[in-house]
Scaffold this active site. Structure first.
Site, mmCIF file in Angstrom:
data_model
loop_
_atom_site.group_PDB
_atom_site.id
_atom_site.type_symbol
_atom_site.label_atom_id
_atom_site.label_comp_id
_atom_site.label_asym_id
_atom_site.label_seq_id
_atom_site.Cartn_x
_atom_site.Cartn_y
_atom_site.Cartn_z
ATOM 1 N N ALA A 114 0.836 -1.208 0.000
ATOM 2 C CA ALA A 114 0.000 0.000 0.000
ATOM 3 C C ALA A 114 0.869 1.256 0.000
ATOM 4 C CB ALA A 114 -0.928 -0.004 1.208
ATOM 5 N N GLU A 138 -8.657 -7.319 -6.799
ATOM 6 C CA GLU A 138 -8.949 -6.171 -7.668
ATOM 7 C C GLU A 138 -7.827 -5.160 -7.457
ATOM 8 O OE1 GLU A 138 -11.705 -6.207 -5.080
ATOM 9 O OE2 GLU A 138 -12.980 -7.675 -6.046
#
EC number: 3.5.4.13
Length: 193
Positions: A114, A138
């Site tokens: 992230a 996703e």
């Protein structure tokens, strides 16, 4: 209350929870199980549709989805998938997961990824009671640089939460279960709603 590492191991040992291949103890940490990236991907093709009317007639939605999604891409061993800034792609975990009717799973991305701009799941991180199959990821690159993603790399972590009782309608017993038993990077089936 989520399962701790000892409880995750006990659920795996009993066969109630299945993760195949079974992760080594080093990948079961505190309250999560690390999962790895599989080798199957799907991308959005160039601007072959001006838009997708998500509430339009099912046949039109289905046709639009066919135009915008690539066929499944299967990477040979050792190759990387490049996700460019602003791109969305679908992929799968290497592991196949079987969740019993009295447990729900949650997928979280890794903090280290992230911090580079990689979102592992755009919004869908719940894994329903009764789920069997690989988990579709996703991916979205919100960073500034392309990211090379290689099959087998650590990509996320699963946690598990007991339910108050077995689900009356677990995922794999439902007639409307659109992604039952998925093993590949299955595109959206919103036209089946």
């Amino acid at each position: 209350m989520r399962l701790c590492d000892r409880d995750i191991e006990a659920w795996l040992d009993s066969g109630k929870l299945g993760i195949d291949p079974r992760p080594p103890v080093e990948r079961i940490n505190g309250a999560t199980v690390d999962v790895r990236l599989g080798n199957k991907f799907r991308v959005f093709l160039g601007h072959t549709a001006g838009f997708i009317d998500l509430s339009g007639p099912k046949d039109e939605v289905s046709a639009a989805l066919e135009r915008v999604m690539s066929d499944e891409i299967i990477l040979p061993e050792g190759e990387a998938f490049f996700l460019h800034p602003g791109e969305l792609a679908l992929a799968v975990t290497l592991e196949s997961v079987t969740i019993p009717d009295d447990l729900v799973g949650w997928l979280d991305g890794r903090s280290s990824l992230a911090r580079l701009g990689l979102m592992v799941h755009v919004t869908a991180h719940r894994i329903d009671p009764g789920w069997q199959g690989r988990i579709v990821l996703e991916f979205y690159n919100s960073g500034k640089l392309p990211l090379a993603l290689r099959p087998g790399m650590l990509i996320g972590a699963l946690s598990f939460e007991p339910l108050s009782g077995p689900a009356a309608r677990p995922y794999n017993s439902r007639q409307d279960a659109k992604y039952r038993g998925q093993q590949g990077a299955v595109a959206s089936r919103i036209d089946k709603d």
